[in-house]
Design an enzyme around this catalytic site. Structure first.
Site, PDB file in Angstrom:
ATOM      1  N   TRP A 155       0.836  -1.076   0.025  1.00 13.98           N
ATOM      2  CA  TRP A 155      -0.092   0.182  -0.169  1.00 13.98           C
ATOM      3  C   TRP A 155       0.911   1.369  -0.014  1.00 13.98           C
ATOM      4  O   TRP A 155       0.314   2.022  -0.655  1.00 13.98           O
ATOM      5  CB  TRP A 155      -0.711   0.084   1.053  1.00 13.98           C
ATOM      6  CG  TRP A 155      -1.800   1.131   1.325  1.00 13.98           C
ATOM      7  CD1 TRP A 155      -3.027   1.378   0.665  1.00 13.98           C
ATOM      8  CD2 TRP A 155      -1.587   2.503   1.827  1.00 13.98           C
ATOM      9  NE1 TRP A 155      -3.533   2.565   0.956  1.00 13.98           N
ATOM     10  CE2 TRP A 155      -2.857   3.298   1.700  1.00 13.98           C
ATOM     11  CE3 TRP A 155      -0.552   2.875   2.662  1.00 13.98           C
ATOM     12  CZ2 TRP A 155      -2.858   4.753   2.429  1.00 13.98           C
ATOM     13  CZ3 TRP A 155      -0.539   4.293   3.201  1.00 13.98           C
ATOM     14  CH2 TRP A 155      -1.739   5.158   3.057  1.00 13.98           C
ATOM     15  N   HIS A 156       2.175   1.028   0.708  1.00 16.36           N
ATOM     16  CA  HIS A 156       2.795   2.067   1.033  1.00 16.36           C
ATOM     17  C   HIS A 156       3.665   2.511  -0.397  1.00 16.36           C
ATOM     18  O   HIS A 156       4.194   3.816  -0.807  1.00 16.36           O
ATOM     19  CB  HIS A 156       3.968   2.102   1.885  1.00 16.36           C
ATOM     20  CG  HIS A 156       3.197   2.646   3.339  1.00 16.36           C
ATOM     21  ND1 HIS A 156       2.664   1.563   4.024  1.00 16.36           N
ATOM     22  CD2 HIS A 156       3.328   3.620   3.988  1.00 16.36           C
ATOM     23  CE1 HIS A 156       2.427   2.027   4.826  1.00 16.36           C
ATOM     24  NE2 HIS A 156       2.606   3.480   5.227  1.00 16.36           N
ATOM     25  N   GLY A 157       3.780   1.686  -1.394  1.00 18.60           N
ATOM     26  CA  GLY A 157       4.435   1.860  -2.424  1.00 18.60           C
ATOM     27  C   GLY A 157       4.506   0.634  -3.334  1.00 18.60           C
ATOM     28  O   GLY A 157       4.502  -0.457  -2.892  1.00 18.60           O
ATOM     29  N   PHE A 163       1.266   8.418  -1.848  1.00 18.81           N
ATOM     30  CA  PHE A 163       0.928   7.312  -1.813  1.00 18.81           C
ATOM     31  C   PHE A 163      -0.397   7.224  -2.296  1.00 18.81           C
ATOM     32  O   PHE A 163      -1.353   8.213  -1.846  1.00 18.81           O
ATOM     33  CB  PHE A 163       0.707   6.820  -0.182  1.00 18.81           C
ATOM     34  CG  PHE A 163       2.472   6.879   0.187  1.00 18.81           C
ATOM     35  CD1 PHE A 163       3.224   5.853  -0.349  1.00 18.81           C
ATOM     36  CD2 PHE A 163       2.865   7.416   1.225  1.00 18.81           C
ATOM     37  CE1 PHE A 163       4.424   5.693   0.258  1.00 18.81           C
ATOM     38  CE2 PHE A 163       4.119   7.316   1.491  1.00 18.81           C
ATOM     39  CZ  PHE A 163       5.035   6.466   1.198  1.00 18.81           C
TER      40      PHE A 163
END
Lengths: 466, 404
Positions: free
Chosen positions: A313-315, A466
């Protein structure tokens, strides 16, 4: 439009507040929705229609779900809504990641899509899923006006980087929140500009330095500064988002609780990006069975899923997946051994805290690395001495230059101000003097921050990607 | 938090709103609504593609324009500078390549470069000119330190400015290009290189320009067959007018006058009679040396952030010295030449200058030289020009593009 830009501060915000408070009654929500869409359009004009369409579809599905009589119909609307929203996120954020990975596996050259990421899509998707799920479960008390739902999904202070508020957080307005909102906004502005942006100069220099130009001291300075920068960047942004929400009379969940005071890795995520942790708990971990399944392995599987998802989700890169798995490993270890709970001595707990912080620090290095190899190389630099007199001298020079900001950042990692305020609770005069001094410091910090932005030292938010 | 309502937060909120209102009005923020919505209209996807062809400012440009016109802007830059000075942050602006010494002198650094492009282009130009019997002289104009170790010791950071130049000069000399390195003269005359430069600007001073012009003239005599009277450049032949703490250089404007202080300035004019024809854009005009100088710039009462750079008060203008008999020189230079062209022209009939970055790739330098009948070409570059071609976004990217 960044919330620390002068255009936002001296044009958008005062205009939005003025229009909002000059509009009577319920029409205010429509005004705030329009303001939020304008804010989004300025930040991401190419996707404004996509954003409006995603909001409209989500709200229509939510409303239809609320009216549906049968469980099957409700479930259909829920699944459809989640698939649509998650589909958008996957398409825009992960297409190139998937193509690159597939190309590496099959050793073929696949042309990338190079899609621009819609502003705040990760946060929007999670809010949309939370809205749909809460409507499905009946925990969201839907407002009569569907515009309220659209406002929840698009509310401009939170659209870029959260916090991930829940539908019910926006249920009641409270005009008394305004003063608190200003206080929080100013505090956040100072954290972001005066600490995060300034420390980013140190990290920007050190993290791009080639290994041969680095040393152990230099690498450690970069890593510590990045840990502080990321906290003050995101916490500063959250404070501003909470503050602006409050200025419009809306509540917003807290996102940080002095995370570097944590006793263990598990507890760190109850203090860091709290709204994200709570989202994964409520919408992934618990639906998977959480900790209440009979099978121990199932619990660890649930944890694995949560942390893998948290990572990507963060990258959209393998570094983030490994970063997420790192947290899974540490949290699974703590759960399996109950080590933090078994340590009784004061010194033992202190040592464990330090080890926890070191682990978090290494994790942030991976988080900030452009790829896994350079992240691991950086960590190696931190652990294995490699004499480099110039890099050591540079580290000392940077320490001499930035000592003030590093010191302030470290001090503000501890809840000294709230504790002092609490101590003065019963002494009215002393408390007022303390609050007045704090307000003056904030105003001075704000003036300095604005001057820094004007002097051209502003950076976009690290978390806005994000 | 105590339940009893504190008066401080409402007061703080009132002050904050007042600040927003004052800035909104004083900066005339409301005037930005028009451009903003125009930009928005053009930026969002639409079927009417014709509307997109009209130029509209980008959000970034509006933001930049708004910030640069913000009420009390220069006071804010001063506040930043004052705080940076108070904390003694010497590398505070390092991301803009500004490093500040204890006395407020600003230095900058250079990345390592191969010098391949610069050497190849310079040698090829020399070969082209040699075929036409036009001599070429290269002059290296120093930066504020003539030993990279000086910078490294001060800021613990690597710079390659001097080593790049050593390498470049050695290679072009080896290829037979005549070159003068002003760093050698600084060492020979035991000068302090910092005395030749402004503290708050990357340019050298007017007296430094005069000093360098004499050495350049000497070089033209030695390598290009000129016969310039070197006594023309004796400082006693010039009338000096000095201002103390009067202006702020280009780098100083970024750091703030509260941080680096103001710079001194010296204006020099020849005491002897001069008679020139200046080749202005679209018209020629006659007059003495004084017309090289825009003296209206020298007004200490003008806000130092708003005033033109005092360095550029000396115009870099093509000219004919009616008192000189010989020479038609082309100087391929940079902004340092604002204070060398004028002095050098005192001993040469005709001097033109050309700043390569001001012309695009299509400009045919070689034809320009031939068509104008120059009898010598002087390349005089600040040493940080070497390496400019490594970065296509650099303003110095084309400085060594001599192939056409």
């Amino acid at each position: 439009m960044s919330m620390t830009s002068m255009l936002f501060l001296f044009l958008f915000l005062p205009a939005a507040l003025a229009v909002y408070y000059l509009t009577p009654g319920r029409a205010r929500e429509a005004v705030l929705l329009a303001v939020s869409l304008i804010f989004y359009a300025f930040g991401c004009p190419e996707y404004i229609f996509l954003f409006i369409a995603a909001i409209a579809v989500t709200v229509v599905l939510g409303r239809l779900m609320n009216r549906a009589k049968t469980k099957t119909a409700k479930r259909t609307f829920l699944i459809l809504g989640i698939l649509l929203n998650a589909g958008l996120l996957i398409y825009y954020k992960y297409t190139d990641f998937a193509l690159t990975t597939w190309g590496t596996v099959t050793q073929t050259e696949i042309p990338l899509q190079n899609l621009a990421l819609p502003l705040g899509i990760s946060f929007f998707t999670f809010k949309a899923i939370s809205y749909l799920t809460d409507v499905y479960k009946g925990t969201a008390k839907l407002d009569k006006n569907p515009l309220h739902d659209a406002l929840y999904l698009s509310f401009f202070p939170q659209v870029q980087s959260g916090p991930l508020s829940r539908y019910n957080d926006l249920s009641t307005r409270d005009a008394k929140l305004f003063d608190e909102g200003v206080f929080r906004f100013l505090a956040g502005f100072c954290k972001k500009v005066l600490i995060a942006d300034i420390l980013s100069k140190v990290t920007a220099e050190i993290f791009v330095a080639p290994p041969e130009s680095s040393s152990m001291l230099y690498a450690w300075l970069g890593a510590v500064c990045f840990s502080l920068q990321l906290f003050f960047d995101f916490a500063g942004y959250s404070d501003m988002a909470i503050g602006i929400s409050n200025m419009f009379g809306w509540r917003c969940p807290e996102n940080f609780d002095y995370p570097y005071m944590t006793e263990s890795v598990s507890k760190f995520w109850r203090r860091w990006h709290i709204s994200l942790g709570a989202w994964f708990r409520d919408y992934v971990y618990i639906p998977l069975g959480g900790s209440r399944t009979k099978s121990k392995s199932r619990v660890y599987f649930n944890l694995l899923v949560v942390w893998l998802l948290t990572g990507i989700w963060h990258g959209a890169a393998w570094t983030f997946a490994v970063w997420g798995l790192g947290y899974f490993a540490a949290i699974a270890f703590e759960r399996l051994t109950n080590l933090p709970g078994r340590i009784r001595s004061k010194w033992g707990r202190a040592v464990y805290r330090i080890l926890t912080l070191l682990f978090i620090n290494f994790q942030w290095v991976l988080f900030n690395a452009k790829d896994l190899t350079s992240g691991l190389r950086y960590i190696k630099q931190m652990l294995i001495p490699s004499p480099n007199a110039l890099a050591d001298a540079r580290a000392l020079f940077l320490l001499k230059d930035y000592w003030f900001f590093i010191l302030v950042a470290v001090i503000l990692c501890f809840p000294l101000i709230p504790r002092l305020h609490q101590k003065l609770k019963s002494r009215k005069t002393a408390r007022t003097v303390f609050e007045a001094a704090l307000a003056l410091v904030l105003l001075a910090g704000f003036a300095w921050s604005v001057s820094l932005v004007v002097a051209g030292l502003n950076n976009p938010f690290a978390y806005a990607n994000f | 938090m105590p339940k009893e309502k504190s008066i401080v937060k409402p007061l703080l909120a009132a002050v904050f709103l007042l600040i927003l209102a004052v800035f909104f009005v004083k900066t005339e923020a409301y005037k930005q609504f028009g451009p903003l919505f125009e930009t928005l209209k053009r930026a969002v996807p639409q079927s009417n593609s014709a509307a997109k062809t009209d130029p509209a400012p980008t959000l970034g440009e509006i933001e930049e324009n708004f910030t640069s016109n913000l009420w009390k802007r220069t006071d804010m830059i001063d506040l930043t500078g004052a705080m940076a000075k108070a904390i003694h942050m010497q590398g505070y602006y390092s991301d803009q390549d500004i490093f500040i010494m204890d006395d407020g002198t600003i230095l900058d650094s250079s990345a390592k470069t191969t010098t391949d492009y610069e050497v190849e282009q310079t040698v090829a130009l020399r070969d082209f000119l040699a075929e036409r019997e036009i001599p070429l002289l290269y002059v290296n104009e120093p930066t504020k330190y003539i030993d990279d170790a000086f910078f490294t010791n001060a800021f613990a950071r690597e710079t390659w400015s001097n080593r790049n130049m050593d390498k470049f000069l050695s290679r072009i000399r080896q290829a037979g290009v005549n070159a003068i390195d002003l760093r050698d003269n600084i060492r020979e005359e035991n000068l302090n290189v910092l005395d030749l430069f402004y503290r708050t600007d990357h340019h050298w001073t007017v007296p430094a320009g005069l000093w360098a012009s004499r050495i350049m003239a000497e070089g033209l005599n030695r390598y290009c067959g000129y016969n310039i009277d070197l006594s023309l450049f004796d400082p006693e032949n010039f009338e000096a007018k000095e201002w103390k703490s009067c202006w702020l250089g280009e780098q100083g404007r970024k750091a703030g006058k509260t941080y680096v202080g103001l710079d001194d300035y010296t204006e020099l004019k020849p005491k002897f009679e001069t008679d020139y024809t200046f080749k202005g854009i679209g018209r020629f005009y006659d007059g003495p040396f004084d017309l090289f100088i825009d003296e209206w710039v020298f007004d200490p009462d003008i806000d130092v952030y708003e005033n033109n750079s005092w360095h550029h008060a000396y115009k870099q203008i093509n000219c004919i010295n009616k008192n000189a008999e010989k020479g038609k020189l082309l100087i391929l230079g940079d902004s340092y030449e604002a204070v060398t062209l004028c002095f050098l022209s005192l001993g040469i009939r005709e001097v033109d200058s050309l700043i390569r970055r001001d012309h695009d790739e299509s400009f045919d330098l070689r034809s320009y030289i031939v068509e104008n009948g120059y009898d010598a070409v002087l390349i005089a570059y600040a040493q940080f020009m070497v390496g400019g071609h490594d970065d296509p976004t650099s303003s110095s990217y084309r400085m060594f593009t001599f192939q056409n």
